[in-house]
Design an enzyme around this catalytic site. Structure first.
Site, PDB file in Angstrom:
ATOM      1  N   ASP A  40       5.191  36.467  69.694  1.00  0.00           N
ATOM      2  CA  ASP A  40       5.930  36.439  68.435  1.00  0.00           C
ATOM      3  C   ASP A  40       5.007  35.899  67.366  1.00  0.00           C
ATOM      4  O   ASP A  40       4.431  34.814  67.518  1.00  0.00           O
ATOM      5  CB  ASP A  40       7.152  35.521  68.558  1.00  0.00           C
ATOM      6  N   ASP A  69      17.827  46.805  71.483  1.00  0.00           N
ATOM      7  CA  ASP A  69      18.418  45.528  71.893  1.00  0.00           C
ATOM      8  C   ASP A  69      19.834  45.833  72.360  1.00  0.00           C
ATOM      9  O   ASP A  69      20.675  46.253  71.565  1.00  0.00           O
ATOM     10  CB  ASP A  69      18.473  44.545  70.708  1.00  0.00           C
TER      11      ASP A  69
END
Lengths: 206, 262
Positions: B11, B130
């Site tokens: 990330d 997702d």
């Protein structure tokens, strides 16, 4: 100087950086004069065959590429840069290639026609089995892993040009070698140490 | 034989790694390039950067990170997060990314995926999904269902995840990055039913994501979930397991894995 031909297909910077990492300077260009002066020529590329040929024609690059090869300059084709050397492709209709090597570009059988359901594109690390040793593969063992991403493969009409083969459901030609031409279906610039060795070899290949 | 891919994911926020990385031999654990090099040396099969930069103005820092990474790491690099235009994709590819991952923009405009794959080729368009479970477990005799979420998992889109994966394949996605929102961050393992359902529905490669806590979880996602690749973050960042240890383990359990000798 190595000329990396820019015809707006694919990530050319990564090929250039990989050459720089092994100590060979390379320029990204579509200027016929620069290609003419270069000692070695690289044709990379990802995308569709038809678009590739259209762009090569649009930028006037077919002649400089063919001349470089005819004059005996070391030439490296990568992925689509391998496929366009052949006579024709069946990708989205039949498209004519450069016809420097005889043969066709074919699509992998679709998953429903296979015994084991293989995903398309053929994406990831697979092994190359060396059929004909070449200076470009010096220092590389047979059955080592390299990175692939493609849905089509070449079928040369002359079996003597086959350099390596790879298995993905079927056995296909993963690189070819004839005279001053070496071209690979896999991506040396994305194949870590093994790939960099191929690029290092190309930089000193006569 | 084509090997299963192990993909470490970082990330990145404002050009720096967030969600701590702890390697003893790093000068600067916040520098994505330093971390990328460790994963490269360990034999990572690909690398994924997920940009979680909030403000659009600071997004330029990501291009610099991608460019510096591409200078030193010679494996495929996927970049995702906040991609909404063809120009965003072009800039990332020019900086050295090989693939881009599209999530919210695909839901807002499914035509964007077609346009992107027509322009840049299917091989560089990854659609990230997702998914959150809305049906019962298969093991309880029910028929499981999952729906997709956008905006980093905050907004339900009311779309069935398996059908969405099929539609994205038809629109020219070259790969699916599938994250289970139920499992993500739990370290309790991937959602194997979700992974298998999507993997069987599409003929493009599927990357399983969300929930990896042990090496057995990775094995299950590949063997039971039939994923072509696994994405993991914390399991690698804290050196719970190194990439090479992970790959050796999966190889010993009989999966096709590329082992890298150092």
């Amino acid at each position: 100087m190595i000329a990396i031909i820019d015809y707006e297909m694919g990530n050319l910077r990564s090929v250039q950086k990989a050459f720089e990492a092994v100590g060979h300077s390379a320029v990204v260009t579509r200027d016929p004069k620069v290609i003419d002066r270069a000692s070695r020529v690289v044709l990379p590329g990802v995308g569709a065959f038809g678009d590739c040929m259209a762009n090569l024609n649009r930028f006037g690059l077919v002649e400089p590429i063919c001349q470089s090869i005819a004059r005996g300059k070391p030439f490296l084709g990568i992925c689509l840069g391998l496929q366009v050397l052949f006579t024709e492709s069946e990708e989205f209709g039949v498209h004519q290639g450069l016809n420097i090597l005889g043969g066709k570009v074919k699509k992998f059988p679709c998953p429903s026609q296979q015994s084991a359901s293989l995903k398309i594109p053929h994406m990831g690390w697979n092994t190359i089995h060396i059929k004909t040793p070449t200076p470009l593969l010096q220092g590389i063992q047979s059955d080592t892993h390299v990175y692939f991403v493609h849905s089509y493969y070449v079928e040369p009409s002359d079996p003597t040009v086959v350099c390596t083969e790879t298995r993905y459901g079927i056995s296909f030609v993963s690189s070819v070698w004839r005279d001053n031409i070496f071209a690979a279906q896999f991506h040396p610039e994305k194949s870590q140490r093994v790939g960099l060795q191929i690029l290092r070899n190309f930089g000193v290949w006569h | 034989m084509l090997t299963k891919r192990i993909i470490p994911c970082l990330d990145v926020k404002d050009g720096r790694v967030v969600k701590g990385v702890s390697f003893v031999n790093l000068r600067d654990a916040g520098d994505p390039v330093e971390v990328a090099k460790i994963y490269d040396e360990g034999g990572g099969d690909e690398l994924c950067f997920l940009d979680i930069t909030a403000s659009h103005e600071k997004r330029g820092t990501l291009l610099d990170v991608v460019s510096r990474t591409a200078e030193q790491v010679f494996m495929p690099l996927t970049v995702g997060g906040g991609i909404t235009t063809l120009e965003d994709i072009r800039r990332l590819l020019n900086a050295g990314a090989d693939k881009v991952s599209i999530n919210t923009a695909a839901v807002q405009d499914p035509g964007f995926v077609s346009a992107a794959s027509n322009r840049f080729g299917t091989q560089c368009i990854v659609v990230a999904i997702d998914a959150k479970r809305v049906g019962p477990m298969l093991s309880t005799g029910g028929k499981p269902r999952w729906e997709i979420y956008t905006h980093g998992g905050r907004k339900p889109a009311g779309i069935d995840a398996v059908q969405w994966a099929e539609q994205m394949e038809a629109n020219g996605a070259g790969e699916i990055l599938l994250t289970s929102m139920d499992q993500d961050g739990t370290r309790h393992g991937y959602d194997l039913e979700l992974t298998a359902a999507v993997s069987e529905a599409v003929s493009i490669p599927v990357i399983a994501s969300g929930g990896a806590g042990t090496l057995d979880h990775l094995y299950d996602a590949l063997a039971v979930g039939k994923a072509d690749a696994v994405l993991a973050a914390s399991i690698f960042h804290y050196q719970t397991h190194s990439i090479s240890e992970t790959k050796t383990y999966l190889h010993q359990r009989g999966l096709p894995i590329r082992l890298v000798k150092n």
